[in-house]
Design an enzyme around this catalytic site. Sequence first.
Site, PDB file in Angstrom:
ATOM      1  N   SER A   1       6.592  11.397  -2.461  1.00  0.00           N
ATOM      2  CA  SER A   1       6.523  11.095  -3.888  1.00  0.00           C
ATOM      3  C   SER A   1       7.589  10.056  -4.259  1.00  0.00           C
ATOM      4  O   SER A   1       7.639   8.985  -3.660  1.00  0.00           O
ATOM      5  CB  SER A   1       6.679  12.390  -4.688  1.00  0.00           C
ATOM      6  OG  SER A   1       6.290  12.207  -6.020  1.00  0.00           O
TER       7      SER A   1
ATOM      8  N   LYS B   1       8.887   6.477  -2.235  1.00  0.00           N
ATOM      9  CA  LYS B   1       9.275   5.135  -2.681  1.00  0.00           C
ATOM     10  C   LYS B   1      10.653   4.812  -2.097  1.00  0.00           C
ATOM     11  O   LYS B   1      10.919   3.685  -1.642  1.00  0.00           O
ATOM     12  CB  LYS B   1       9.325   5.077  -4.205  1.00  0.00           C
ATOM     13  CG  LYS B   1       8.094   5.626  -4.937  1.00  0.00           C
ATOM     14  CD  LYS B   1       8.285   5.552  -6.441  1.00  0.00           C
ATOM     15  CE  LYS B   1       7.503   6.609  -7.209  1.00  0.00           C
ATOM     16  NZ  LYS B   1       6.078   6.628  -6.975  1.00  0.00           N
TER      17      LYS B   1
ATOM     18  N   TRP C   1      -3.586  10.691  -8.925  1.00  0.00           N
ATOM     19  CA  TRP C   1      -2.491  10.094  -9.683  1.00  0.00           C
ATOM     20  C   TRP C   1      -1.761   9.033  -8.849  1.00  0.00           C
ATOM     21  O   TRP C   1      -1.305   8.022  -9.357  1.00  0.00           O
ATOM     22  CB  TRP C   1      -1.531  11.195 -10.108  1.00  0.00           C
ATOM     23  CG  TRP C   1      -0.372  10.800 -10.971  1.00  0.00           C
ATOM     24  CD1 TRP C   1       0.949  10.857 -10.649  1.00  0.00           C
ATOM     25  CD2 TRP C   1      -0.411  10.340 -12.332  1.00  0.00           C
ATOM     26  NE1 TRP C   1       1.731  10.450 -11.694  1.00  0.00           N
ATOM     27  CE2 TRP C   1       0.922  10.136 -12.752  1.00  0.00           C
ATOM     28  CE3 TRP C   1      -1.451  10.075 -13.236  1.00  0.00           C
ATOM     29  CZ2 TRP C   1       1.246   9.680 -14.027  1.00  0.00           C
ATOM     30  CZ3 TRP C   1      -1.121   9.635 -14.514  1.00  0.00           C
ATOM     31  CH2 TRP C   1       0.204   9.432 -14.895  1.00  0.00           C
TER      32      TRP C   1
ATOM     33  N   HIS D   1      -0.953  16.795  -3.905  1.00  0.00           N
ATOM     34  CA  HIS D   1       0.319  16.086  -3.802  1.00  0.00           C
ATOM     35  C   HIS D   1       1.360  17.008  -3.173  1.00  0.00           C
ATOM     36  O   HIS D   1       1.921  17.883  -3.824  1.00  0.00           O
ATOM     37  CB  HIS D   1       0.747  15.667  -5.211  1.00  0.00           C
ATOM     38  CG  HIS D   1       1.933  14.764  -5.275  1.00  0.00           C
ATOM     39  ND1 HIS D   1       1.877  13.440  -4.928  1.00  0.00           N
ATOM     40  CD2 HIS D   1       3.219  14.996  -5.664  1.00  0.00           C
ATOM     41  CE1 HIS D   1       3.065  12.880  -5.112  1.00  0.00           C
ATOM     42  NE2 HIS D   1       3.905  13.811  -5.544  1.00  0.00           N
TER      43      HIS D   1
END
Length: 419
Positions: free
Chosen positions: A258, A262, A349, A399
């Site tokens: 998540s 990044k 998402w 997720h």
Amino acid sequence: MRPLLILLILLLATVAQAQTPRPGVNYDEAKVGNDPLPDLKLTTAEDWTKTRRPEILKLFEDHVFGKTPTDIGTPKFEVTATKPDALGGLATRKFIHISLPNRPAWPGMDVMLYTPNATKSAPCFVGLSFGGNHAVSQETDVPLNTRWQRDNKEKNIVSNRATEASRGTESSRWPLELILKRGFAVATAYYGDIEPDHADGWKEGLRAAVSKDGANTDWKDGEWGAIGAWSWGLSRIADYLETDKQVDAKHLAVIGHSRLGKTSLWAGAQDERFGFVISNNSGEGGAALMRRDFGETTAIITKAFPHWFTPKYTSYANNAAACPIDMHMLIALAAPRPIYIASAVEDTWADPKGEFLSGKFASPVCALFGKKGIVADEPPAIDTPVGDFIGYHVRTGKHDVTDYDWTQYLNFATRHWAK
């Protein structure tokens, strides 16, 4: 009503609920953005290494993550505890406190390192956790993290602090025994040790401690955000691992999920000691193409979490075409090192297709080094990994980080590091 029909209706309802669109968010492939992607401008491997890669890295510093300061100081490493028979004798566990003696305002971070006892010098996965070392491990003698955490009933975070009931709540995302039995080590730390993850968290974290203006800093375009600070922390873990004989520091893999996915991408882009880069469900601002405007967008993420990025990134909200980069370029920065991108089918998402396409459009850089990336034009079937030096899968589920994900990462690392 027949039992099988009832079961089918319940299943369809569950899937529909998992993918229920949020107001104002696009989940329709017919409505994705069609602005052309910035050109990688590839010529030769030498030109990539000496010229083009540094150019792209600077674009990400200027427009997305900000530039990591180079004058922060030399870190100090203190091994505070060693347990040679951790996890029933499977591993040796160490705690290492990393600090900056010339920046005493920063409390430092506590690293937890597991190395397999069956391996003399093990390759190592390096990543930050959301819950702290006590949440990663199920061993009850792991110290409870005392820093700020976001309240969470499911994880028993109360009044922004972990409780005894928070132990092991992140262990499913860190299958230590699975990793260690495959001959790999694991090094992790709580990301909030570096900077607490809220709008004013930087005032209590690394960024204020190293700024000449401290908590009064006015962050400007091109200056680092929280993702930059967290990435810096990953590199300091790598610094320590280079001193530990139980770790094969020439084979370090950086991993994140998540927002920390990044972070792993940005850490891997800046620090080439990470010979394998992993993005798990990193989405917008990570592996997903920003120009698609599918699921979370630049406008949404910079409004909710402006502190993650350099201020300039906010100017591309609803204006992605003006940005000189897109995330296939972030994936390309790993080359010629292997990189793996993972999506989840229910995680709309994070735009699974956009994550796949970043890997696909970054793949030409692999050819400069005589390697293959992703040759498929469309995302693969669920639970069917594809790619070579750029790997990708979209798995069943939501997720999260699962044993399935870890199995692919372990297989990928074993395949490439055996060469």
